[in-house]
Design a protein around this motif. Structure first.
Motif, mmCIF file in Angstrom:
data_model
loop_
_atom_site.group_PDB
_atom_site.id
_atom_site.type_symbol
_atom_site.label_atom_id
_atom_site.label_comp_id
_atom_site.label_asym_id
_atom_site.label_seq_id
_atom_site.Cartn_x
_atom_site.Cartn_y
_atom_site.Cartn_z
ATOM 1 N N THR A 13 0.839 -1.185 0.000
ATOM 2 C CA THR A 13 0.000 0.000 0.000
ATOM 3 C C THR A 13 0.880 1.243 0.000
ATOM 4 O OG1 THR A 13 -1.914 1.040 1.059
ATOM 5 C CG2 THR A 13 -0.168 0.210 2.493
ATOM 6 N N GLU A 14 0.227 2.387 -0.067
ATOM 7 C CA GLU A 14 0.978 3.634 -0.145
ATOM 8 C C GLU A 14 0.946 4.376 1.195
ATOM 9 O OE1 GLU A 14 0.316 4.624 -4.896
ATOM 10 O OE2 GLU A 14 -0.694 5.842 -3.359
ATOM 11 N N THR A 15 1.951 5.187 1.402
ATOM 12 C CA THR A 15 2.021 6.021 2.599
ATOM 13 C C THR A 15 0.766 6.859 2.735
ATOM 14 O OG1 THR A 15 4.430 6.125 2.430
ATOM 15 C CG2 THR A 15 3.357 7.820 3.741
ATOM 16 N N GLY A 16 0.244 6.924 3.963
ATOM 17 C CA GLY A 16 -0.918 7.748 4.243
ATOM 18 C C GLY A 16 -2.247 7.028 4.155
ATOM 19 N N THR A 17 -2.242 5.830 3.639
ATOM 20 C CA THR A 17 -3.503 5.095 3.525
ATOM 21 C C THR A 17 -3.763 4.303 4.803
ATOM 22 O OG1 THR A 17 -2.406 3.186 2.525
ATOM 23 C CG2 THR A 17 -3.285 4.868 1.042
ATOM 24 N N LEU A 78 -3.618 0.451 11.072
ATOM 25 C CA LEU A 78 -2.670 1.548 10.882
ATOM 26 C C LEU A 78 -3.503 2.680 10.294
ATOM 27 C CD1 LEU A 78 -1.142 -1.279 10.569
ATOM 28 C CD2 LEU A 78 0.605 0.019 9.341
ATOM 29 N N GLU A 79 -3.727 3.708 11.066
ATOM 30 C CA GLU A 79 -4.654 4.768 10.633
ATOM 31 C C GLU A 79 -4.138 5.504 9.413
ATOM 32 O OE1 GLU A 79 -7.563 5.100 11.828
ATOM 33 O OE2 GLU A 79 -7.470 3.987 13.736
ATOM 34 N N SER A 80 -2.830 5.747 9.386
ATOM 35 C CA SER A 80 -2.200 6.431 8.262
ATOM 36 C C SER A 80 -0.799 5.832 8.112
ATOM 37 C CB SER A 80 -2.116 7.930 8.528
ATOM 38 O OG SER A 80 -1.461 8.601 7.464
ATOM 39 N N ALA A 81 -0.698 4.850 7.232
ATOM 40 C CA ALA A 81 0.520 4.047 7.154
ATOM 41 C C ALA A 81 1.751 4.885 6.786
ATOM 42 C CB ALA A 81 0.335 2.930 6.145
ATOM 43 N N THR A 82 2.868 4.549 7.412
ATOM 44 C CA THR A 82 4.151 5.183 7.087
ATOM 45 C C THR A 82 5.142 4.105 6.671
ATOM 46 O OG1 THR A 82 5.056 4.998 9.314
ATOM 47 C CG2 THR A 82 3.702 6.935 8.847
ATOM 48 N N SER A 83 6.184 4.513 5.997
ATOM 49 C CA SER A 83 7.160 3.538 5.491
ATOM 50 C C SER A 83 7.841 2.776 6.637
ATOM 51 C CB SER A 83 8.212 4.235 4.632
ATOM 52 O OG SER A 83 8.874 5.247 5.370
ATOM 53 N N SER A 84 7.925 3.399 7.808
ATOM 54 C CA SER A 84 8.553 2.732 8.957
ATOM 55 C C SER A 84 7.702 1.574 9.488
ATOM 56 C CB SER A 84 8.804 3.733 10.086
ATOM 57 O OG SER A 84 7.586 4.244 10.574
#
Lengths: 115, 108
Positions: A13-17, A78-84
């Motif tokens: 998925t993409e960051t922020g999703t 994860l409410e707003s996914a980050t790369s970490s």
């Protein structure tokens, strides 16, 4: 093997999703856990549940939330996914409290990649 | 904070030999310690539990020792086989802490 199913098994998925991972058990165990596993860090506890609607934070809970509305299901969001947060996520169950030293039974993990 | 250390380098041994893996812990005096096996792409699987007053525990070809003075547990696999190749984790599950694991490779 203990009846633990994690879904999805893989996700990109993409960051922020927002992302939700599901753990489903057929063992009727009271305790459920979410871990992440990263190279050099081993398994680290994110959140755990000691009953329906009863949850608590683990070592690395920032950026994650959980819910348990039924004995058999434990959701990690994860409410707003980050790369970490790219990692392999494992769910585990046990039928007694950790203080009684019973083993945990693990699912086969969800490999999550956040681009 | 509590910490568990396992040798991050892989252990390579020949079939039939005894493999010995080490688990060291700090800042804690656990009443017991657990060992798990993890295969690639799979979740950990429980193998053995040892209590602080047991010193040694055996299960088939597996043996675990527990030295509370040294704060160390040793995990032995005797007569090792290629099928024993996996990553082995130690854990203080009353604190929900796992080590990073040691990868064992057994060559024919």
């Amino acid at each position: 093997d203990a009846g633990i199913t994690q879904s999805p098994r893989h996700k990109v998925t993409e960051t922020g999703t927002p992302v939700t991972l599901r753990c489903h058990q057929t063992e009727n165990h009271r305790y459920m856990y979410w871990y992440r596993q990263d190279p050099g860090h081993g398994l680290r506890l994110i959140h755990y549940s000691y009953g329906v609607k009863d949850t608590d934070k683990g070592e690395v809970s920032d950026g994650y939330s959980v819910s348990r509305s039924k004995t058999e299901d434990f959701l990690l969001t994860l409410e707003s996914a980050t790369s970490s947060q790219t990692s392999v996520y494992f769910c585990a169950i046990s039928d007694t409290d950790r203080a009684t030293n019973q083993p945990q039974h693990f699912g086969d993990g969800t490999r999550l990649s956040i681009l | 904070s509590q910490k568990i250390e396992q040798n991050s380098e892989a252990l390579n041994i020949q079939e039939g030999k005894t493999a010995t893996l080490t688990c060291n812990y700090t800042n804690y005096s656990p009443a017991y310690l657990q060992w798990y096996r993890q295969d690639p792409g799979r979740g950990p699987v429980f193998l053995l539990l040892i209590r602080e007053n047991e010193k040694e525990k055996r299960k088939e070809r597996l043996k675990v020792t527990f030295d509370t003075t040294l704060k160390q547990s040793l995990f032995h696999i005797t007569a090792s086989q290629p099928a024993d190749s996996a990553t082995y984790l130690c854990a203080l599950t009353d604190k929900l802490i796992f080590g990073t694991g040691t990868r064992l490779q057994v060559f024919p």
